[in-house]
Design a protein around this motif. Structure first.
Motif, PDB file in Angstrom:
ATOM      1  N   PRO A 254      20.833  70.582 130.737  1.00  0.00           N
ATOM      2  CA  PRO A 254      19.445  70.505 131.250  1.00  0.00           C
ATOM      3  C   PRO A 254      18.408  70.863 130.195  1.00  0.00           C
ATOM      4  O   PRO A 254      17.351  70.219 130.107  1.00  0.00           O
ATOM      5  CB  PRO A 254      19.440  71.502 132.422  1.00  0.00           C
ATOM      6  CG  PRO A 254      20.867  71.598 132.843  1.00  0.00           C
ATOM      7  CD  PRO A 254      21.655  71.485 131.582  1.00  0.00           C
ATOM      8  N   GLY A 255      18.676  71.876 129.387  1.00  0.00           N
ATOM      9  CA  GLY A 255      17.735  72.228 128.315  1.00  0.00           C
ATOM     10  C   GLY A 255      17.613  71.118 127.293  1.00  0.00           C
ATOM     11  O   GLY A 255      16.509  70.836 126.794  1.00  0.00           O
ATOM     12  N   MET A 256      18.726  70.483 126.950  1.00  0.00           N
ATOM     13  CA  MET A 256      18.684  69.350 126.041  1.00  0.00           C
ATOM     14  C   MET A 256      17.823  68.230 126.620  1.00  0.00           C
ATOM     15  O   MET A 256      17.026  67.591 125.919  1.00  0.00           O
ATOM     16  CB  MET A 256      20.099  68.835 125.788  1.00  0.00           C
ATOM     17  CG  MET A 256      20.176  67.587 124.938  1.00  0.00           C
ATOM     18  SD  MET A 256      21.756  66.723 125.097  1.00  0.00           S
ATOM     19  CE  MET A 256      21.632  66.145 126.802  1.00  0.00           C
ATOM     20  N   GLY A 257      17.937  67.985 127.928  1.00  0.00           N
ATOM     21  CA  GLY A 257      17.148  66.939 128.564  1.00  0.00           C
ATOM     22  C   GLY A 257      15.657  67.206 128.498  1.00  0.00           C
ATOM     23  O   GLY A 257      14.863  66.279 128.282  1.00  0.00           O
ATOM     24  N   LEU A 258      15.252  68.466 128.663  1.00  0.00           N
ATOM     25  CA  LEU A 258      13.831  68.792 128.575  1.00  0.00           C
ATOM     26  C   LEU A 258      13.285  68.557 127.172  1.00  0.00           C
ATOM     27  O   LEU A 258      12.165  68.040 126.997  1.00  0.00           O
ATOM     28  CB  LEU A 258      13.614  70.246 128.993  1.00  0.00           C
ATOM     29  CG  LEU A 258      13.775  70.559 130.482  1.00  0.00           C
ATOM     30  CD1 LEU A 258      13.615  72.057 130.728  1.00  0.00           C
ATOM     31  CD2 LEU A 258      12.764  69.771 131.308  1.00  0.00           C
ATOM     32  N   VAL A 259      14.053  68.941 126.153  1.00  0.00           N
ATOM     33  CA  VAL A 259      13.603  68.728 124.773  1.00  0.00           C
ATOM     34  C   VAL A 259      13.461  67.239 124.470  1.00  0.00           C
ATOM     35  O   VAL A 259      12.458  66.788 123.880  1.00  0.00           O
ATOM     36  CB  VAL A 259      14.590  69.396 123.794  1.00  0.00           C
ATOM     37  CG1 VAL A 259      14.221  69.056 122.353  1.00  0.00           C
ATOM     38  CG2 VAL A 259      14.597  70.904 123.980  1.00  0.00           C
ATOM     39  N   LEU A 260      14.444  66.460 124.873  1.00  0.00           N
ATOM     40  CA  LEU A 260      14.391  65.015 124.613  1.00  0.00           C
ATOM     41  C   LEU A 260      13.277  64.342 125.404  1.00  0.00           C
ATOM     42  O   LEU A 260      12.637  63.402 124.919  1.00  0.00           O
ATOM     43  CB  LEU A 260      15.741  64.383 124.950  1.00  0.00           C
ATOM     44  CG  LEU A 260      16.941  64.906 124.155  1.00  0.00           C
ATOM     45  CD1 LEU A 260      18.215  64.211 124.596  1.00  0.00           C
ATOM     46  CD2 LEU A 260      16.723  64.719 122.662  1.00  0.00           C
ATOM     47  N   CYS A 261      13.031  64.803 126.619  1.00  0.00           N
ATOM     48  CA  CYS A 261      11.942  64.253 127.428  1.00  0.00           C
ATOM     49  C   CYS A 261      10.591  64.503 126.757  1.00  0.00           C
ATOM     50  O   CYS A 261       9.740  63.599 126.699  1.00  0.00           O
ATOM     51  CB  CYS A 261      11.973  64.876 128.819  1.00  0.00           C
ATOM     52  SG  CYS A 261      10.657  64.331 129.930  1.00  0.00           S
ATOM     53  N   ALA A 262      10.403  65.710 126.230  1.00  0.00           N
ATOM     54  CA  ALA A 262       9.148  66.016 125.539  1.00  0.00           C
ATOM     55  C   ALA A 262       8.981  65.160 124.286  1.00  0.00           C
ATOM     56  O   ALA A 262       7.872  64.696 123.977  1.00  0.00           O
ATOM     57  CB  ALA A 262       9.113  67.503 125.177  1.00  0.00           C
ATOM     58  N   LEU A 263      10.057  64.923 123.555  1.00  0.00           N
ATOM     59  CA  LEU A 263       9.976  64.092 122.352  1.00  0.00           C
ATOM     60  C   LEU A 263       9.599  62.652 122.691  1.00  0.00           C
ATOM     61  O   LEU A 263       8.779  62.025 121.990  1.00  0.00           O
ATOM     62  CB  LEU A 263      11.318  64.135 121.613  1.00  0.00           C
ATOM     63  CG  LEU A 263      11.412  63.313 120.319  1.00  0.00           C
ATOM     64  CD1 LEU A 263      10.373  63.776 119.303  1.00  0.00           C
ATOM     65  CD2 LEU A 263      12.815  63.403 119.725  1.00  0.00           C
ATOM     66  N   LEU A 264      10.163  62.110 123.760  1.00  0.00           N
ATOM     67  CA  LEU A 264       9.828  60.743 124.165  1.00  0.00           C
ATOM     68  C   LEU A 264       8.362  60.623 124.570  1.00  0.00           C
ATOM     69  O   LEU A 264       7.687  59.647 124.225  1.00  0.00           O
ATOM     70  CB  LEU A 264      10.734  60.310 125.319  1.00  0.00           C
ATOM     71  CG  LEU A 264      12.182  59.981 124.950  1.00  0.00           C
ATOM     72  CD1 LEU A 264      13.018  59.782 126.207  1.00  0.00           C
ATOM     73  CD2 LEU A 264      12.236  58.731 124.083  1.00  0.00           C
ATOM     74  N   LEU A 265       7.866  61.596 125.311  1.00  0.00           N
ATOM     75  CA  LEU A 265       6.448  61.556 125.696  1.00  0.00           C
ATOM     76  C   LEU A 265       5.538  61.687 124.482  1.00  0.00           C
ATOM     77  O   LEU A 265       4.431  61.131 124.454  1.00  0.00           O
ATOM     78  CB  LEU A 265       6.152  62.678 126.693  1.00  0.00           C
ATOM     79  CG  LEU A 265       6.846  62.563 128.059  1.00  0.00           C
ATOM     80  CD1 LEU A 265       6.526  63.784 128.918  1.00  0.00           C
ATOM     81  CD2 LEU A 265       6.428  61.281 128.774  1.00  0.00           C
ATOM     82  N   LEU A 266       6.015  62.395 123.462  1.00  0.00           N
ATOM     83  CA  LEU A 266       5.200  62.583 122.266  1.00  0.00           C
ATOM     84  C   LEU A 266       5.064  61.293 121.452  1.00  0.00           C
ATOM     85  O   LEU A 266       3.993  61.003 120.909  1.00  0.00           O
ATOM     86  CB  LEU A 266       5.816  63.686 121.403  1.00  0.00           C
ATOM     87  CG  LEU A 266       5.025  64.111 120.164  1.00  0.00           C
ATOM     88  CD1 LEU A 266       3.685  64.719 120.564  1.00  0.00           C
ATOM     89  CD2 LEU A 266       5.832  65.111 119.337  1.00  0.00           C
ATOM     90  N   VAL A 267       6.139  60.503 121.373  1.00  0.00           N
ATOM     91  CA  VAL A 267       6.091  59.286 120.553  1.00  0.00           C
ATOM     92  C   VAL A 267       5.578  58.079 121.331  1.00  0.00           C
ATOM     93  O   VAL A 267       5.354  57.012 120.733  1.00  0.00           O
ATOM     94  CB  VAL A 267       7.490  58.964 119.969  1.00  0.00           C
ATOM     95  CG1 VAL A 267       7.992  60.097 119.119  1.00  0.00           C
ATOM     96  CG2 VAL A 267       8.477  58.617 121.074  1.00  0.00           C
ATOM     97  N   ALA A 268       5.392  58.222 122.641  1.00  0.00           N
ATOM     98  CA  ALA A 268       4.906  57.081 123.425  1.00  0.00           C
ATOM     99  C   ALA A 268       3.493  56.686 123.024  1.00  0.00           C
ATOM    100  O   ALA A 268       3.160  55.490 122.982  1.00  0.00           O
ATOM    101  CB  ALA A 268       4.958  57.408 124.920  1.00  0.00           C
ATOM    102  N   ALA A 269       2.648  57.671 122.712  1.00  0.00           N
ATOM    103  CA  ALA A 269       1.244  57.379 122.402  1.00  0.00           C
ATOM    104  C   ALA A 269       1.077  56.562 121.121  1.00  0.00           C
ATOM    105  O   ALA A 269       0.402  55.520 121.126  1.00  0.00           O
ATOM    106  CB  ALA A 269       0.448  58.681 122.327  1.00  0.00           C
TER     107      ALA A 269
END
Length: 475
Positions: A383-398
């Protein structure tokens, strides 16, 4: 150029793309079987998978540096041969150093085949449709293998042999690719065509084959020029590197999440993966039907946000329902966004240089994904890995959405160059070597047209202007 020749070249590119891109799609079962069959820890197995994909990205960057000097047929056959030898030798031995060496050689072959296919797809008249067909083919192949591999016994040999067999099956299709070494030497070929009729026949065949893959006319010449849209291409390459890293960090450990955290069997996990890739087929088909109606910014931006939510849902799943929902929804959206990203890279440079470099950056992110997922899951849990990866994806979307909105111009099609002389004039002007950089080329971003003010008042024509000639005027 006949439609049969163009269709044969497209089929060859799709087959080559399928063989080269199959290794990343089979990454979960490759990493899981390396860990179970060779007694490796999850981090060690993820490192072997990363080394395999790192070889693939290295080959892509090397081919991108050489540009248009590479013969597509020879490079494709070299890559397929390296895949067959590398993956076959890795499957035939149980010694870890030899498995790693075979995986690296196979990864180099996969990267070479993918780079040749991506460069050819970028030169097609409709690169989005061509990339969609490639993703459809590789998704269908991987889905069938996920249903078949659990019934072929354990060990690391089965998935590696499957990739080697795919390279062997794609070999006959390379005969439809052009030999660019001959096509580039157009002047010497023309001299031989004048001297002997058989040389003329060969010249026509070589020019038609090259045109079938590149989407240009048989008489067009590929004049190298400066790399366009450097800032947008660099941002897109960096964004897709992080985008691929985040998703393949989860994809590399998805098998272990299903087996350990969700408590599923290998057959059930394989069925979930097959269903997810089948849903990916539906998503890619819908993307192909949608085309460019919504542009590229909306599918890339909104799709990445949806993928971020799916990554968190799949990484925190503790039963079959949560795991299957996250994986199926994720794999439905992932190839859709990837097809638009590949189309965006192709629109930045019609010669395919940015397409190859962006594809290689994606392969580099894929390569770093398994070891990143293994390290994050060991330190922070799934679950912690998923949160980190989710934040990275939202960061590069812009930034990727910004590139899609501001840097991807409409491609030049016959209907959009009417005011420049029509399609025949553009094609004929583009064939001249001296004016290749002065006239708009098919596939290049359309230039803005400056408005011209028209005077309101006009001088009226007198009747004497239209006086008819009489016989008496001859004198």
């Amino acid at each position: 150029m006949s439609s049969r020749t163009r269709g044969g070249a497209l089929a060859a590119l799709v087959a080559l793309f399928t063989a080269g891109y199959l290794a990343p799609y089979l990454l979960p079962t490759v990493v899981g079987r390396l860990s179970a069959g060779l007694g490796l820890t999850p981090a060690q197995a993820g490192l072997v998978g990363s080394v395999l994909l790192l070889g693939s990205s290295t080959a892509g960057f090397a081919l991108a540096a050489r540009g248009e000097r590479i013969a597509p047929r020879r490079a494709a056959r070299a890559g397929l041969l390296a895949m067959a030898v590398g993956y076959g030798s890795a499957a035939a031995t149980g010694l870890v150093p030899l498995v790693v060496a075979g995986a690296v050689l196979g990864g180099l072959g996969s990267g070479t085949a993918t780079a040749v296919a991506v460069a050819g797809i970028a030169g097609q008249r409709d690169p989005h449709r061509a990339s969609t067909l490639g993703l459809l083919s590789v998704s269908a192949t991987a889905g069938a293998l996920y249903l078949t591999l659990p019934h072929l016994g354990g060990g690391h040999a089965a998935p590696l042999l499957a990739i080697a067999c795919a390279s062997t099956l794609a070999w006959p299709a390379t005969g439809r690719l052009p030999d660019a070494g001959r096509a580039v030497r157009k002047r010497s070929t023309a001299v031989r065509a004048v001297r002997e009729p058989s040389a003329a026949t060969r010249a026509v065949r070589e020019s038609s084959a090259a045109a079938a893959v590149s989407g240009r006319g048989p008489g067009d010449t590929a004049v190298p020029g400066p790399l366009p849209c450097r800032r947008a291409g660099a941002v897109l390459a960096g964004g897709i590197l992080c985008w691929s890293l985040a998703q393949n960090a989860l994809w590399g450990v998805s098998g272990r999440i299903g087996l350990t955290q969700a408590g599923l069997s290998e057959v059930t996990v394989g069925a979930v993966f097959a269903a997810a890739l089948g849903a990916g087929l539906v998503g890619v088909t819908a993307a192909g039907a949608l085309g460019s109606r919504l542009g590229r910014a909306v599918p890339i931006g909104a799709g990445t946000v949806v993928i971020a939510g799916c990554v968190w849902l799949s990484s925190s799943a503790e039963d079959l329902a949560g795991f299957a929902t996250g994986e199926i929804l994720w794999n439905t959206v992932y190839p859709v966004v990837l097809s638009y990203l590949l189309g965006l890279a192709a629109s930045l440079d019609p010669r395919g240089r940015w397409a190859v470099m962006v594809g290689s950056a994606s392969s580099l992110g894929v390569a770093c994904g398994p070891v990143t997922g293994s390290l994050l899951s060991d330190r922070a849990g799934y679950p912690g890995m998923g949160l980190v990866l989710c934040a990275l994806l939202l960061l590069v979307a812009a930034p990727m959405t910004a590139v899609a909105r501001h840097a991807s111009g409409r491609p030049l099609v016959p209907g959009s160059i009417r005011r420049r002389g029509g399609a025949p004039a553009a094609v004929l002007a583009g064939r001249g070597p001296g004016t290749a950089t002065l006239v708009p080329q098919v596939g290049a971003p359309e230039q803005e047209v400056a408005p011209v003010a028209v005077p309101a008042g006009r001088r009226r024509m007198a009747k004497s202007t239209f006086r008819l000639a009489r016989p008496s005027d001859r004198g």
